[in-house]
Write an enzyme that holds these catalytic residues in place. Structure first.
Site, PDB file in Angstrom:
ATOM      1  N   HIS A 246       0.845  -1.198   0.000  1.00 52.01           N
ATOM      2  CA  HIS A 246       0.000   0.000   0.000  1.00 52.01           C
ATOM      3  C   HIS A 246       0.879   1.247   0.000  1.00 52.01           C
ATOM      4  CE1 HIS A 246      -3.698  -2.190   1.882  1.00 52.01           C
ATOM      5  NE2 HIS A 246      -3.662  -2.302   0.569  1.00 52.01           N
ATOM      6  N   TYR A 255      -8.074  -2.318   8.010  1.00 54.50           N
ATOM      7  CA  TYR A 255      -8.004  -3.656   8.609  1.00 54.50           C
ATOM      8  C   TYR A 255      -8.034  -3.584  10.137  1.00 54.50           C
ATOM      9  CZ  TYR A 255      -6.833  -5.235   3.935  1.00 54.50           C
ATOM     10  OH  TYR A 255      -6.868  -5.502   2.592  1.00 54.50           O
TER      11      TYR A 255
END
Length: 275
Positions: A246, A255
């Protein structure tokens, strides 16, 4: 973006009942743009599409100003609704283990079963995107490395450690690979070409049916599971960000919301005072 602009001009045509000229665009006020958004809202356009529509219009009017065609900054004051961030749907650890086991049993051909198990093990054990896994060649994993080099989005490279269980699964597949040459694709189909993502999706549907899993279980759900289980196990956010590739930490932070939800669920289920 083109579709957004076509919708915008359709709205203007209906509102002004005339063919739109650059002079009309120059006279538009902030209320006109808000009316367009209200019109789209009545069509039940999703918040993410609404936000993209505002972005399309802003870029379009910036372009017109750069080209000295129309100067109108009213759209720049319009703020779109913040899209609702969708949370990933990871598997539980037990489901993930069973998923990998079933993956090796779906295809009747031995080598294809080992291929499927190796592919899904890479998605779950390394957090790969399906496109990243399917882009691998035999040379990338033969001999089996301790660290896998992945070229992801934006042509950026990242290094991912290979767990012994992932290495073993890859080795089993390589021993029965029908065309084991360095230049060959790692994951091949029945005709020896690089396997099509649609074939992988079909295999996932078969696994879902056999395990009774919801439609949210996709190849990408294994990547979600990788990140979620790492964080639940005490992994730090920056490390997980690097492993997933990312570019922004905010993409990884979603998450943490899942792990907090899991903690709340366990607390409410287990704590004697929760009822």
């Amino acid at each position: 973006y083109q579709e957004d602009l076509k919708e915008f001009f359709t709205f203007l045509n209906q509102s002004l009942n005339k063919r739109i000229t650059s002079a009309d665009l120059k006279e538009l006020k902030i209320t006109d743009f808000r009316s367009f958004l209200a019109w789209r809202h009545q069509l039940h356009i999703q918040a993410s599409s609404m936000a993209r529509g505002v972005s399309s219009l802003k870029n379009f009017f910036k372009y017109l100003m750069r080209q000295d065609v129309v100067k109108n900054t009213a759209i720049m004051s319009v703020r779109s609704a913040r899209p609702k961030r969708l949370l990933p749907h990871p598997l539980s650890e037990d489901q993930a283990r069973l998923f990998l086991k079933v993956a090796g049993q779906i295809n009747k051909k031995h080598w294809a079963g080992e291929r499927d198990k190796a592919l899904f093990t890479l998605l779950y054990g390394c957090g790969l995107r399906i496109s990243e896994a399917l882009a691998l060649n035999v040379a990338d994993v033969e001999p089996i490395p301790d660290v896998l080099c992945i070229r992801g989005k934006g042509n950026k490279e990242r290094l991912i450690p290979l767990l012994p269980s992932v290495q073993n699964t890859l080795q089993k597949y390589l021993t029965c690979h029908p065309a084991l040459r360095p230049s060959m694709p790692l994951f091949i189909g029945a005709h020896g070409d690089r396997i099509n993502p649609g074939v992988v999706q079909r295999t996932v549907r078969q696994i879902r049916a056999k395990m009774g899993l919801p439609e949210t279980v996709t190849p990408h759900a294994l990547r979600h599971s990788f990140a979620t289980h790492l964080l639940e196990g005490g992994g730090d956010l920056r490390s997980v960000q690097e492993l997933l590739g990312h570019s922004s930490l905010s993409a990884t932070q979603r998450y943490t919301e899942i792990t907090i939800q899991n903690l709340e669920r366990v607390y409410k289920k287990s704590h004697p005072r929760s009822h």
